[in-house]
Design a protein around this motif. Structure first.
Motif, PDB file in Angstrom:
ATOM      1  N   MET A  73     -68.361 -41.008  -2.976  1.00 43.45           N
ATOM      2  CA  MET A  73     -68.786 -40.819  -4.360  1.00 43.45           C
ATOM      3  C   MET A  73     -70.308 -40.776  -4.470  1.00 43.45           C
ATOM      4  SD  MET A  73     -66.042 -43.151  -6.498  1.00 43.45           S
ATOM      5  CE  MET A  73     -66.593 -42.519  -8.090  1.00 43.45           C
ATOM      6  N   ILE A  74     -70.983 -41.617  -3.679  1.00 44.17           N
ATOM      7  CA  ILE A  74     -72.446 -41.592  -3.693  1.00 44.17           C
ATOM      8  C   ILE A  74     -72.960 -40.248  -3.184  1.00 44.17           C
ATOM      9  CG2 ILE A  74     -74.505 -42.543  -2.582  1.00 44.17           C
ATOM     10  CD1 ILE A  74     -73.517 -44.327  -4.771  1.00 44.17           C
ATOM     11  N   ALA A  76     -71.459 -37.483  -3.327  1.00 41.16           N
ATOM     12  CA  ALA A  76     -71.127 -36.426  -4.290  1.00 41.16           C
ATOM     13  C   ALA A  76     -71.952 -36.527  -5.564  1.00 41.16           C
ATOM     14  CB  ALA A  76     -69.646 -36.497  -4.637  1.00 41.16           C
ATOM     15  N   GLY A  77     -72.788 -37.572  -5.665  1.00 43.90           N
ATOM     16  CA  GLY A  77     -73.649 -37.710  -6.836  1.00 43.90           C
ATOM     17  C   GLY A  77     -72.994 -38.361  -8.028  1.00 43.90           C
ATOM     18  N   ALA A  78     -71.929 -39.127  -7.817  1.00 41.37           N
ATOM     19  CA  ALA A  78     -71.257 -39.802  -8.930  1.00 41.37           C
ATOM     20  C   ALA A  78     -72.162 -40.881  -9.510  1.00 41.37           C
ATOM     21  CB  ALA A  78     -69.943 -40.424  -8.448  1.00 41.37           C
ATOM     22  N   PRO A  79     -72.064 -41.151 -10.819  1.00 45.87           N
ATOM     23  CA  PRO A  79     -72.893 -42.201 -11.415  1.00 45.87           C
ATOM     24  C   PRO A  79     -72.558 -43.569 -10.827  1.00 45.87           C
ATOM     25  CG  PRO A  79     -71.235 -41.400 -12.975  1.00 45.87           C
ATOM     26  CD  PRO A  79     -71.211 -40.473 -11.809  1.00 45.87           C
ATOM     27  N   LEU A  82     -69.644 -45.682 -12.233  1.00 52.16           N
ATOM     28  CA  LEU A  82     -68.316 -45.221 -11.866  1.00 52.16           C
ATOM     29  C   LEU A  82     -67.977 -45.639 -10.429  1.00 52.16           C
ATOM     30  CD1 LEU A  82     -65.779 -43.645 -12.606  1.00 52.16           C
ATOM     31  CD2 LEU A  82     -66.918 -41.560 -11.831  1.00 52.16           C
ATOM     32  N   VAL A  83     -68.967 -45.574  -9.532  1.00 54.28           N
ATOM     33  CA  VAL A  83     -68.760 -46.005  -8.142  1.00 54.28           C
ATOM     34  C   VAL A  83     -68.373 -47.472  -8.100  1.00 54.28           C
ATOM     35  CG1 VAL A  83     -69.853 -46.295  -5.905  1.00 54.28           C
ATOM     36  CG2 VAL A  83     -70.373 -44.269  -7.266  1.00 54.28           C
ATOM     37  N   MET A  86     -64.796 -48.029  -9.625  1.00 54.98           N
ATOM     38  CA  MET A  86     -63.710 -47.611  -8.747  1.00 54.98           C
ATOM     39  C   MET A  86     -63.566 -48.553  -7.551  1.00 54.98           C
ATOM     40  SD  MET A  86     -62.228 -45.149 -10.186  1.00 54.98           S
ATOM     41  CE  MET A  86     -61.135 -44.853  -8.799  1.00 54.98           C
ATOM     42  N   ASN A 220     -57.057 -41.852  -6.469  1.00 56.67           N
ATOM     43  CA  ASN A 220     -58.150 -42.817  -6.606  1.00 56.67           C
ATOM     44  C   ASN A 220     -57.681 -44.169  -7.127  1.00 56.67           C
ATOM     45  OD1 ASN A 220     -60.102 -41.095  -5.644  1.00 56.67           O
ATOM     46  ND2 ASN A 220     -60.709 -40.348  -7.653  1.00 56.67           N
TER      47      ASN A 220
END
Length: 246
Positions: A73-74, A76-79, A82-83, A86, A220
Motif C-alpha cells: 500500500m505504501i 502504491a501511494g495509499a494514504p 488507510l495503511v 488496514m 483485504n
C-alpha cells in the motif's frame, strides 16, 4: 514430611532454564518463519524500502501478512491513515488470541510489552504447551519462545533484503513457494484441533468465510472477518455429549 509438588517446582525453578525450554520448543516454528521473512525482505526492497527500513518494519509491526500489505500500500501511494487502518484490521484477530492465553498465564506488568511477540504460530504453540507446564514456568517459557521467533523474523528479513534477489534469480521456484511456508506451518499446528467438534466447526467456518470473501473480491478484509466468523461460531455452537445406550 515431603513438600507438595508445586512447592518443589517453585524451589527448583530457574527462569533461564524455562526460557531456554521455550526457545527449544519454538525451533520448529522457524521452518515457516525463515522462508516468509526472506520473502518479505525481498518484497520490501523491490517496493523501494532499504534493508534497514525492511528490518525496522519486521521489528515494529511484526505481523506477517500485514507487513506485505503495508509495503504494497505504501508503494502504491495509499494514504497513511488507510495503511494503518488496514494493518490494524487484519490484526484484530489478536483480540481473540489474548483472552485465550490470559487464562493460562500469570499476571505480570511486563505483558503489554511481551504481547508484541504474540503471533499466530506462537499462539498455537503456547495454547498447546502452557497447560502442560507448571504455572511458575509459563512466563519465562513464553519469553523464550516469543523472543526466538521475533529475532529470527527480523534477521530473516534483513537477509532477504540483502541477498534474496540473487537467490530467487538463481532458483526462481523458491520465490514462488517460500510465501506458503508460514500458512502451511500454521495448518499443521492447528490440525490436531480438528479432533474436537467445536474447534473443527469453528475452523471450517473460518475457512469457508475466508474463501467466500476472497472469491467476492474482499481479500483485504478476508482475514479479520473470517476470524470473527470463526470466533462467533466457536462461542455460539455447542455439541451435546453422546448419551451411552442402556
Amino acid at each position: 514430611m515431603s513438600q507438595p509438588a508445586d512447592h518443589t517446582v517453585h524451589a527448583n525453578h530457574s527462569p533461564l532454564r524455562s526460557a531456554l525450554q521455550g526457545v527449544r520448543e519454538a525451533i520448529p516454528l522457524l521452518g515457516g518463519y525463515i522462508p516468509v521473512a526472506l520473502s518479505f525482505g525481498l518484497v520490501a526492497t523491490q517496493a523501494g524500502f532499504t534493508t534497514w527500513e525492511a528490518a525496522a518494519i519486521s521489528a515494529l509491526i511484526y505481523a506477517g501478512a500485514s507487513q506485505f500489505l503495508f509495503v504494497g500500500m505504501i508503494a502504491a501511494g495509499a494514504p497513511l491513515w488507510l495503511v494503518v487502518a488496514m494493518t490494524l484490521l487484519i490484526n484484530v484477530r489478536h483480540v481473540v488470541y489474548g483472552p485465550n492465553l490470559a487464562a493460562l498465564l500469570p499476571q505480570s506488568r511486563h505483558w503489554p510489552w511481551l504481547m508484541h511477540g504474540l503471533t499466530d504460530q506462537v499462539f498455537a504453540l503456547a495454547l498447546t504447551r502452557l497447560p502442560q507446564l507448571p504455572e511458575v514456568k509459563r512466563f519465562s517459557w513464553f519469553v523464550g519462545a516469543s523472543l526466538l521467533a521475533w529475532g529470527v523474523w527480523i534477521i530473516g528479513t534483513a537477509v532477504g533484503a540483502t541477498g534474496g534477489e540473487a537467490v530467487t534469480a538463481r532458483w526462481p521456484l523458491l520465490g514462488e513457494i517460500m510465501p506458503f511456508a508460514l500458512p502451511a506451518l500454521f495448518l499443521t499446528m492447528v490440525a490436531p484441533r480438528f479432533t474436537d467438534k467445536r474447534w473443527a466447526a469453528a475452523m471450517f467456518c473460518t475457512i469457508l468465510a475466508a474463501l467466500g470473501l476472497n472469491l467476492a473480491g474482499w481479500s483485504n478484509v478476508a482475514i479479520p472477518l473470517a476470524a470473527a466468523c470463526g470466533a462467533l461460531c466457536f462461542y455460539t455452537v455447542t455439541f451435546q455429549p453422546r448419551r451411552s445406550r442402556p
